[in-house]
Scaffold this motif. Structure first.
Motif, PDB file in Angstrom:
ATOM      1  N   GLY A   1       0.843  -1.193   0.000  1.00 16.43           N
ATOM      2  CA  GLY A   1       0.000   0.000   0.000  1.00 16.43           C
ATOM      3  C   GLY A   1       0.873   1.236   0.000  1.00 16.43           C
ATOM      4  N   SER A   2       0.268   2.374  -0.309  1.00 12.36           N
ATOM      5  CA  SER A   2       1.081   3.580  -0.377  1.00 12.36           C
ATOM      6  C   SER A   2       1.267   4.189   1.006  1.00 12.36           C
ATOM      7  CB  SER A   2       0.471   4.575  -1.370  1.00 12.36           C
ATOM      8  OG  SER A   2      -0.911   4.557  -1.237  1.00 12.36           O
ATOM      9  N   GLU A   3       2.075   5.240   1.056  1.00 11.46           N
ATOM     10  CA  GLU A   3       2.398   5.933   2.298  1.00 11.46           C
ATOM     11  C   GLU A   3       1.121   6.249   3.084  1.00 11.46           C
ATOM     12  OE1 GLU A   3       3.878   6.220  -0.533  1.00 11.46           O
ATOM     13  OE2 GLU A   3       6.002   6.133  -0.043  1.00 11.46           O
ATOM     14  N   GLY A   4       1.149   6.024   4.387  1.00  9.92           N
ATOM     15  CA  GLY A   4       0.030   6.437   5.244  1.00  9.92           C
ATOM     16  C   GLY A   4      -1.161   5.493   5.253  1.00  9.92           C
TER      17      GLY A   4
ATOM     18  N   THR B   1       8.069  -3.040  -5.729  1.00 11.21           N
ATOM     19  CA  THR B   1       8.968  -2.772  -6.859  1.00 11.21           C
ATOM     20  C   THR B   1       8.191  -2.730  -8.170  1.00 11.21           C
ATOM     21  OG1 THR B   1      10.698  -3.929  -5.654  1.00 11.21           O
ATOM     22  CG2 THR B   1      11.098  -3.535  -7.979  1.00 11.21           C
ATOM     23  N   THR B   2       7.278  -3.681  -8.334  1.00 10.70           N
ATOM     24  CA  THR B   2       6.476  -3.705  -9.567  1.00 10.70           C
ATOM     25  C   THR B   2       5.746  -2.372  -9.747  1.00 10.70           C
ATOM     26  OG1 THR B   2       6.150  -6.069  -9.281  1.00 10.70           O
ATOM     27  CG2 THR B   2       4.597  -4.943 -10.753  1.00 10.70           C
ATOM     28  N   VAL B   3       5.239  -1.843  -8.638  1.00 11.36           N
ATOM     29  CA  VAL B   3       4.410  -0.640  -8.731  1.00 11.36           C
ATOM     30  C   VAL B   3       5.243   0.655  -8.688  1.00 11.36           C
ATOM     31  CG1 VAL B   3       2.654   0.658  -7.485  1.00 11.36           C
ATOM     32  CG2 VAL B   3       2.345  -1.785  -7.878  1.00 11.36           C
ATOM     33  N   TYR B   4       6.112   0.794  -7.697  1.00 14.55           N
ATOM     34  CA  TYR B   4       6.863   2.066  -7.569  1.00 14.55           C
ATOM     35  C   TYR B   4       7.878   2.228  -8.709  1.00 14.55           C
ATOM     36  CZ  TYR B   4       5.100   3.221  -2.874  1.00 14.55           C
ATOM     37  OH  TYR B   4       4.302   3.565  -1.801  1.00 14.55           O
ATOM     38  N   GLN B   5       8.680   1.165  -8.958  1.00 13.74           N
ATOM     39  CA  GLN B   5       9.695   1.311 -10.009  1.00 13.74           C
ATOM     40  C   GLN B   5       9.094   1.030 -11.386  1.00 13.74           C
ATOM     41  OE1 GLN B   5      10.722   0.061  -6.762  1.00 13.74           O
ATOM     42  NE2 GLN B   5      11.354   2.212  -6.703  1.00 13.74           N
ATOM     43  N   GLY B   6       8.223   0.022 -11.462  1.00 17.39           N
ATOM     44  CA  GLY B   6       7.684  -0.361 -12.769  1.00 17.39           C
ATOM     45  C   GLY B   6       6.629   0.608 -13.277  1.00 17.39           C
ATOM     46  N   VAL B   7       5.682   0.980 -12.420  1.00 16.08           N
ATOM     47  CA  VAL B   7       4.587   1.856 -12.881  1.00 16.08           C
ATOM     48  C   VAL B   7       4.949   3.325 -12.655  1.00 16.08           C
ATOM     49  CG1 VAL B   7       2.147   2.437 -12.630  1.00 16.08           C
ATOM     50  CG2 VAL B   7       2.877   0.044 -12.425  1.00 16.08           C
ATOM     51  N   ALA B   8       5.214   3.708 -11.404  1.00 12.70           N
ATOM     52  CA  ALA B   8       5.411   5.132 -11.109  1.00 12.70           C
ATOM     53  C   ALA B   8       6.712   5.673 -11.718  1.00 12.70           C
ATOM     54  CB  ALA B   8       5.372   5.354  -9.603  1.00 12.70           C
ATOM     55  N   ARG B   9       7.790   4.875 -11.718  1.00 11.99           N
ATOM     56  CA  ARG B   9       9.047   5.331 -12.347  1.00 11.99           C
ATOM     57  C   ARG B   9       9.141   4.911 -13.811  1.00 11.99           C
ATOM     58  NH1 ARG B   9      10.644   8.530  -8.434  1.00 11.99           N
ATOM     59  NH2 ARG B   9      11.849   7.701  -6.697  1.00 11.99           N
ATOM     60  N   ALA B  10       8.161   4.140 -14.251  1.00  7.80           N
ATOM     61  CA  ALA B  10       8.048   3.759 -15.668  1.00  7.80           C
ATOM     62  C   ALA B  10       9.238   2.975 -16.212  1.00  7.80           C
ATOM     63  CB  ALA B  10       7.781   4.999 -16.529  1.00  7.80           C
ATOM     64  N   ILE B  11       9.868   2.138 -15.388  1.00  5.11           N
ATOM     65  CA  ILE B  11      10.882   1.202 -15.908  1.00  5.11           C
ATOM     66  C   ILE B  11      10.131   0.069 -16.623  1.00  5.11           C
ATOM     67  CG2 ILE B  11      12.706  -0.432 -15.265  1.00  5.11           C
ATOM     68  CD1 ILE B  11      13.393   1.313 -12.919  1.00  5.11           C
TER      69      ILE B  11
ATOM     70  N   VAL C   1       0.964   5.155  -8.152  1.00  7.64           N
ATOM     71  CA  VAL C   1       1.214   4.020  -7.256  1.00  7.64           C
ATOM     72  C   VAL C   1      -0.114   3.347  -6.915  1.00  7.64           C
ATOM     73  CG1 VAL C   1       1.894   3.407  -4.881  1.00  7.64           C
ATOM     74  CG2 VAL C   1       3.398   4.829  -6.284  1.00  7.64           C
ATOM     75  N   ARG C   2      -1.119   4.156  -6.532  1.00  7.06           N
ATOM     76  CA  ARG C   2      -2.397   3.538  -6.150  1.00  7.06           C
ATOM     77  C   ARG C   2      -3.017   2.790  -7.336  1.00  7.06           C
ATOM     78  NH1 ARG C   2      -8.297   5.902  -4.447  1.00  7.06           N
ATOM     79  NH2 ARG C   2      -8.930   4.023  -3.345  1.00  7.06           N
ATOM     80  N   ARG C   3      -3.008   3.441  -8.484  1.00  8.65           N
ATOM     81  CA  ARG C   3      -3.569   2.814  -9.689  1.00  8.65           C
ATOM     82  C   ARG C   3      -2.825   1.523 -10.012  1.00  8.65           C
ATOM     83  NH1 ARG C   3      -3.015   7.243 -12.374  1.00  8.65           N
ATOM     84  NH2 ARG C   3      -1.260   6.534 -13.621  1.00  8.65           N
ATOM     85  N   GLY C   4      -1.497   1.589  -9.946  1.00 10.26           N
ATOM     86  CA  GLY C   4      -0.674   0.415 -10.253  1.00 10.26           C
ATOM     87  C   GLY C   4      -0.983  -0.743  -9.325  1.00 10.26           C
ATOM     88  N   TYR C   5      -1.139  -0.444  -8.050  1.00 13.65           N
ATOM     89  CA  TYR C   5      -1.460  -1.498  -7.079  1.00 13.65           C
ATOM     90  C   TYR C   5      -2.803  -2.151  -7.412  1.00 13.65           C
ATOM     91  CZ  TYR C   5       2.048  -1.031  -3.297  1.00 13.65           C
ATOM     92  OH  TYR C   5       3.187  -1.073  -2.528  1.00 13.65           O
ATOM     93  N   LEU C   6      -3.804  -1.323  -7.711  1.00 13.76           N
ATOM     94  CA  LEU C   6      -5.138  -1.896  -7.965  1.00 13.76           C
ATOM     95  C   LEU C   6      -5.132  -2.750  -9.231  1.00 13.76           C
ATOM     96  CD1 LEU C   6      -7.393   1.104  -6.844  1.00 13.76           C
ATOM     97  CD2 LEU C   6      -7.076  -1.104  -5.685  1.00 13.76           C
ATOM     98  N   GLU C   7      -4.381  -2.290 -10.237  1.00 17.00           N
ATOM     99  CA  GLU C   7      -4.304  -3.101 -11.469  1.00 17.00           C
ATOM    100  C   GLU C   7      -3.578  -4.421 -11.203  1.00 17.00           C
ATOM    101  OE1 GLU C   7      -4.465   0.742 -14.427  1.00 17.00           O
ATOM    102  OE2 GLU C   7      -2.668  -0.537 -14.489  1.00 17.00           O
TER     103      GLU C   7
END
Ligand code: TMP
Length: 217
Positions: free
Chosen positions: A12-15, A104-114, A170-176
């Motif tokens: 989950g994301s921060e907070g 990693t899948t979400v923060y680096q893969g989706v949000a950082r677009a690796i 991040v939130r969108r990536g997690y839900l997907e």
């Protein structure tokens, strides 16, 4: 050979309240007589904690590239899996981990677009196939999560200084990801109070835990 223990990760994301819920759950599992190991990522072992400091606080991390970041998270995970998680599971312990490969899948893969295939390759190499039986995704509106996180601690670390769009991704990536891997990842509504979220987690785990762990909560 299947391990004797149980591996549950929290995402989950921060907070979103992961650490509070991990604490509560660890007490419930310990009350049932099981060994419980609580861990966080990055971190959870001496090398991992050094890497955590580099990733979050060390001024040397200021200009960190997305690729270096991916590999540092993976390095921490590779060490944690082999030094702590596998031995704990072999002993029959319940391992509760605050973040694992899905971060990693979400923060680096989706949000950082690796590229997703690069992230998947690195994740597979770092984990060596050790995966949680159940992953609990504590889902919360990104802005609300940022508000909660800002209330509870001091200056933001490097990962907390991104723009709002980053945390929305991040939130969108997690839900997907949860929709794509619904047999492992359960989405928990984290907008309620601590007791409500705790109750939702207990219901989900009682539905999903199998074998000797079924009925433990
Ligand atoms: P936290 O322990 O306070 O959640 O901080 C960890 C930070 O690192 C958080 O912003 C999420 C981020 N992170 C990644 O970007 N990728 C990862 O693989 C992991 C484990 C965490």
């Amino acid at each position: 050979m299947a391990s004797k223990g149980l591996f549950i990760s929290f995402e989950g994301s921060e907070g979103c309240g992961k650490s509070t819920q991990i604490e509560r759950l660890s007490i419930r599992f310990r009350d049932s007589g099981r060994e419980v190991v609580t861990l966080r990522e990055p971190g959870g072992c001496p090398l991992g904690e050094k890497i955590r400091d580099l990733l979050k606080f060390d001024p040397a991390g200021a200009g960190m590239t997305a690729e270096a970041e991916l590999l540092l998270f993976a390095a921490s995970r590779a060490q944690l899996v082999r030094e702590v998680i596998r031995p704990a599971l072999e002993r029959g312990a319940i391992v509760l981990c605050d973040r694992f490969l899905d971060s990693t899948t979400v923060y680096q893969g989706v949000a950082r677009a690796i590229a997703p295939e690069s992230v998947a390759f690195v994740n597979a190499f770092a984990t060596g196939g050790t995966l949680p039986e159940v992953t609990l995704l504590l889902d919360l509106d990104a802005a609300e999560g940022r508000r909660r996180a800002a209330c509870r601690k001091g200056p933001a670390d490097r990962m907390e200084q991104e723009r709002e769009e980053f945390y929305e991704a991040v939130r969108r990536g997690y839900l997907e990801l949860a929709a794509a891997e619904s047999s492992r990842i359960a989405v928990i509504d984290a907008s309620g109070n601590v007791d409500e979220v705790g109750a939702a987690i207990a219901v989900t785990l009682s539905e999903r835990l199998k074998g000797e762990f079924h009925g433990l909560l």
